[in-house]
Design a protein around this motif. Structure first.
Motif, PDB file in Angstrom:
ATOM      1  N   ILE A 123       0.849  -1.187   0.000  1.00 31.96           N
ATOM      2  CA  ILE A 123       0.000   0.000   0.000  1.00 31.96           C
ATOM      3  C   ILE A 123       0.889   1.242   0.000  1.00 31.96           C
ATOM      4  O   ILE A 123       2.067   1.180   0.354  1.00 31.96           O
ATOM      5  CB  ILE A 123      -0.944   0.024   1.221  1.00 31.96           C
ATOM      6  CG1 ILE A 123      -0.117   0.043   2.522  1.00 31.96           C
ATOM      7  CG2 ILE A 123      -1.891  -1.157   1.197  1.00 31.96           C
ATOM      8  CD1 ILE A 123      -0.970   0.159   3.781  1.00 31.96           C
ATOM      9  N   LYS A 129      -4.656  -0.003   4.555  1.00 31.12           N
ATOM     10  CA  LYS A 129      -5.112   0.605   3.309  1.00 31.12           C
ATOM     11  C   LYS A 129      -4.310   1.864   3.034  1.00 31.12           C
ATOM     12  O   LYS A 129      -3.661   2.418   3.922  1.00 31.12           O
ATOM     13  CB  LYS A 129      -6.604   0.931   3.388  1.00 31.12           C
ATOM     14  CG  LYS A 129      -7.492  -0.302   3.533  1.00 31.12           C
ATOM     15  CD  LYS A 129      -8.964   0.084   3.523  1.00 31.12           C
ATOM     16  CE  LYS A 129      -9.857  -1.153   3.635  1.00 31.12           C
ATOM     17  NZ  LYS A 129     -11.301  -0.809   3.597  1.00 31.12           N
ATOM     18  N   GLU A 130      -4.384   2.334   1.785  1.00 35.36           N
ATOM     19  CA  GLU A 130      -3.615   3.502   1.379  1.00 35.36           C
ATOM     20  C   GLU A 130      -4.056   4.745   2.155  1.00 35.36           C
ATOM     21  O   GLU A 130      -5.235   4.898   2.489  1.00 35.36           O
ATOM     22  CB  GLU A 130      -3.756   3.740  -0.120  1.00 35.36           C
ATOM     23  CG  GLU A 130      -3.122   2.650  -0.960  1.00 35.36           C
ATOM     24  CD  GLU A 130      -3.014   3.033  -2.423  1.00 35.36           C
ATOM     25  OE1 GLU A 130      -3.390   4.184  -2.753  1.00 35.36           O
ATOM     26  OE2 GLU A 130      -2.540   2.215  -3.214  1.00 35.36           O
TER      27      GLU A 130
END
Length: 419
Positions: free
Chosen positions: A356, A372-373
């Protein structure tokens, strides 16, 4: 006075030593005190047991003999040496490691006095953005990064070393062997890393040859070293000087050892690169795979417990605290580790897992687990991590967090559980 001399024949033939041998002695027992009649020219000292190659048993009254002169190697080191001293110390010069770049302190002091070294550090940490809120200019402006800037920094470090010696004279030998006896930053760094990472089976000389070979040939690594030193001095209030960082900050040393290991890894010398990684992990408690790519201006604050995976990428001007993991999820192969953008600040105890991206200028709160990003210039905190301000409209940072080292802005207002 009674002197008994016992001569024992050798049990086996001894091969000729590469070191200078003490000539055979003929001892006269009819004089008081006994005198030497050397076959070759010898220093005229009355230490029979030191100069005779034969086993001796001596019964001499200390009162009668009077105080014994000190051993020649234990005399005042500042006195003028004689030819006799040179003969006795000759074997030490054979074993002593030689560096072509060592320079006398006096010459180094003259260079430092004749040159005014200045370091330009950036104080402004504001983002410069365009209409799309993307970072337009992220140059850290820590100096031009060329050879002249590196020499300026090295002159400052030598001046700091002399000031430390004035304050703590007991450390004069340590500072001389680590800093003042070298005329370049790369040679001093190669020596310091080789001393820190050596053990009984991996000799200092071997490591020095490896480090100096890489550092002297790769100018980009040395530019990164210079930027890292300035980053630590600028961002860490516990760093009192550049030379303090160079000698004592294991995060800085681990990062520079990794740069050498990564160079070797990229050349296909993977066994040697992995060996350096292992020694860095054992000596500093920092485990960075040699395949990981790291930018310049990096601060590993405290550094203990930092783990970086093989395919991880860390941008420029990133600040990472202790116990941070940039790892994989355990279920992916190939490119499986995080990509950290420029100017990111990662708090202590954070885990960022998977392939990510953490956007430029983002901030990750301490103890977060990021799966998550994270968009640029935003703050993520929690387990699992959430964006401060919400996913749809996150609060944008107006300062570069890795330079301000501000861990709490926007976080305390976001949480109702802060005491």
């Amino acid at each position: 006075m009674k002197i008994l001399t016992i001569i024992t024949p050798p049990l086996y033939k001894i091969k000729k030593s590469p070191f200078p041998q003490t000539p055979t002695q003929v001892i006269s027992l009819h004089t008081n005190p006994p005198t030497f009649s050397p076959i070759f020219s010898l220093p005229k000292h009355h230490h029979i047991h030191q100069y005779s190659s034969m086993a001796t048993c001596i019964d001499v009254s200390r009162t009668a003999a009077g105080p014994q002169p000190p051993h020649p190697l234990s005399r005042d080191p500042n006195r003028l040496q004689t030819a006799d001293d040179a003969a006795q110390l000759k074997f030490l010069k054979i074993c002593r490691r030689r560096f072509s770049d060592r320079v006398p302190c006096a010459a180094s002091a003259t260079v430092c006095q004749n040159r005014t070294a200045t370091i330009h550090t950036r104080r402004a940490v504001d983002f410069v953005c365009d209409d799309d809120n993307e970072i337009e200019d992220f140059d850290d402006d820590y100096g031009d990064g060329d050879r002249e800037s590196e020499l300026d920094l090295w002159m400052i470090m030598k001046s700091e070393a002399r000031s430390d010696i004035d304050e703590e004279p007991i450390l004069s030998a340590y500072y001389f062997n680590s800093i003042l006896s070298y005329n370049s930053l790369e040679s001093a760094l190669a020596n310091h890393l080789s001393v820190k990472l050596s053990n009984h089976s991996l000799q200092t000389n071997t490591l020095f040859d490896i480090f100096i070979g890489v550092l002297s040939e790769d100018e980009e690594i040395m530019k990164s070293v210079t930027h890292d030193l300035k980053a630590v001095k600028e961002r860490d209030p516990a760093c009192i000087s550049y030379v303090h960082c160079f000698l004592n900050f294991k995060g800085f040393l681990a990062c520079q050892a990794h740069r050498v290991a990564h160079k070797l890894w990229s050349q296909g010398r993977k066994v040697l690169a992995l060996l350096i990684q292992n020694r860095v992990s054992e000596a500093f408690g920092v485990d960075i795979h040699p395949g990981a790519r790291i930018g310049r201006g990096i601060l590993l604050d405290h550094a203990t417990g930092v783990v970086v995976g093989e395919t991880a990428v860390i941008g420029d001007n990133v600040s990472i605290l202790h116990n941070v993991t940039l790892g994989g999820t355990g279920k992916a192969c190939g490119d499986r580790h995080p990509k950290i953008g420029d100017g990111v600040l990662i708090g202590a105890g954070t885990c960022i897992l998977g392939n990510i991206r953490i956007g430029e200028g983002a901030k990750i709160g301490a103890g977060s687990v990021v799966l998550k990003e994270v968009p640029p210039r935003t703050t993520a905190v929690g387990n699992p991590a959430k964006l401060v301000g919400g996913k749809e409209n996150p609060i944008k940072l107006d300062k570069i967090p890795s330079l301000t080292m501000d861990h709490t802005s926007y976080i305390s207002e976001w949480s109702d559980y802060v005491i």
